[in-house]
Design a protein around this motif. Sequence first.
Motif, PDB file in Angstrom:
ATOM      1  N   GLU A  99       0.831  -1.188   0.000  1.00  0.00           N
ATOM      2  CA  GLU A  99       0.000   0.000   0.000  1.00  0.00           C
ATOM      3  C   GLU A  99       0.877   1.255   0.000  1.00  0.00           C
ATOM      4  OE1 GLU A  99      -3.154   1.922   3.079  1.00  0.00           O
ATOM      5  OE2 GLU A  99      -3.157  -0.252   2.858  1.00  0.00           O
ATOM      6  N   MET A 100       0.467   2.270  -0.792  1.00  0.00           N
ATOM      7  CA  MET A 100       1.216   3.528  -0.838  1.00  0.00           C
ATOM      8  C   MET A 100       1.069   4.256   0.487  1.00  0.00           C
ATOM      9  SD  MET A 100       2.922   4.560  -3.429  1.00  0.00           S
ATOM     10  CE  MET A 100       2.972   6.093  -4.256  1.00  0.00           C
ATOM     11  N   LYS A 101       2.184   4.722   1.021  1.00  0.00           N
ATOM     12  CA  LYS A 101       2.133   5.498   2.252  1.00  0.00           C
ATOM     13  C   LYS A 101       1.961   6.971   1.907  1.00  0.00           C
ATOM     14  CE  LYS A 101       4.875   2.411   5.033  1.00  0.00           C
ATOM     15  NZ  LYS A 101       6.025   2.274   5.913  1.00  0.00           N
ATOM     16  N   LYS A 102       1.184   7.657   2.729  1.00  0.00           N
ATOM     17  CA  LYS A 102       0.986   9.092   2.539  1.00  0.00           C
ATOM     18  C   LYS A 102       2.181   9.834   3.120  1.00  0.00           C
ATOM     19  CE  LYS A 102      -4.016   8.991   2.693  1.00  0.00           C
ATOM     20  NZ  LYS A 102      -5.221   9.525   3.325  1.00  0.00           N
ATOM     21  N   PRO A 103       2.596  10.932   2.487  1.00  0.00           N
ATOM     22  CA  PRO A 103       3.717  11.701   3.036  1.00  0.00           C
ATOM     23  C   PRO A 103       3.309  12.371   4.352  1.00  0.00           C
ATOM     24  CG  PRO A 103       2.749  12.845   1.171  1.00  0.00           C
ATOM     25  CD  PRO A 103       2.080  11.502   1.256  1.00  0.00           C
ATOM     26  N   VAL A 104       4.260  12.521   5.225  1.00  0.00           N
ATOM     27  CA  VAL A 104       4.032  13.233   6.474  1.00  0.00           C
ATOM     28  C   VAL A 104       4.278  14.713   6.210  1.00  0.00           C
ATOM     29  CG1 VAL A 104       4.816  13.533   8.844  1.00  0.00           C
ATOM     30  CG2 VAL A 104       4.741  11.245   7.829  1.00  0.00           C
ATOM     31  N   ILE A 105       3.297  15.531   6.534  1.00  0.00           N
ATOM     32  CA  ILE A 105       3.426  16.971   6.315  1.00  0.00           C
ATOM     33  C   ILE A 105       3.600  17.652   7.665  1.00  0.00           C
ATOM     34  CG2 ILE A 105       2.292  19.040   5.449  1.00  0.00           C
ATOM     35  CD1 ILE A 105       0.812  17.185   3.461  1.00  0.00           C
TER      36      ILE A 105
END
Length: 99
Positions: free
Chosen positions: A3-9
């Motif tokens: 699964e693609m991980k979302k970037p941490v902002i």
Amino acid sequence: MSEMKKPVIIDTLGKLLDGGYAFNLWCVDCTRGGLLPIDPFVKKLGRDHPMDIDGHVKCGRCGGKNVEVRIQAPQAGDRPFQTNERRFMSLSDSSRPAS
């Protein structure tokens, strides 16, 4: 397939504080520099304040506001930044909330 991980902002002072970051400050006028924890800025400006603190710091030695601000990332495994040492820089009077 993984699964693609979302970037941490990290875009606010609160997120910097939670992540254990610090500010690395450098006075261009008198060349004094050092680390300053994020929590004084969170207390004065709020957790939702943008990371940009230009104009909210002054040099503790010469009082100048020509201060470069860099974000110091914690090293792997480090706890959130804490210090009891004397501060190198201070919050500018102009950053204090109006009474």
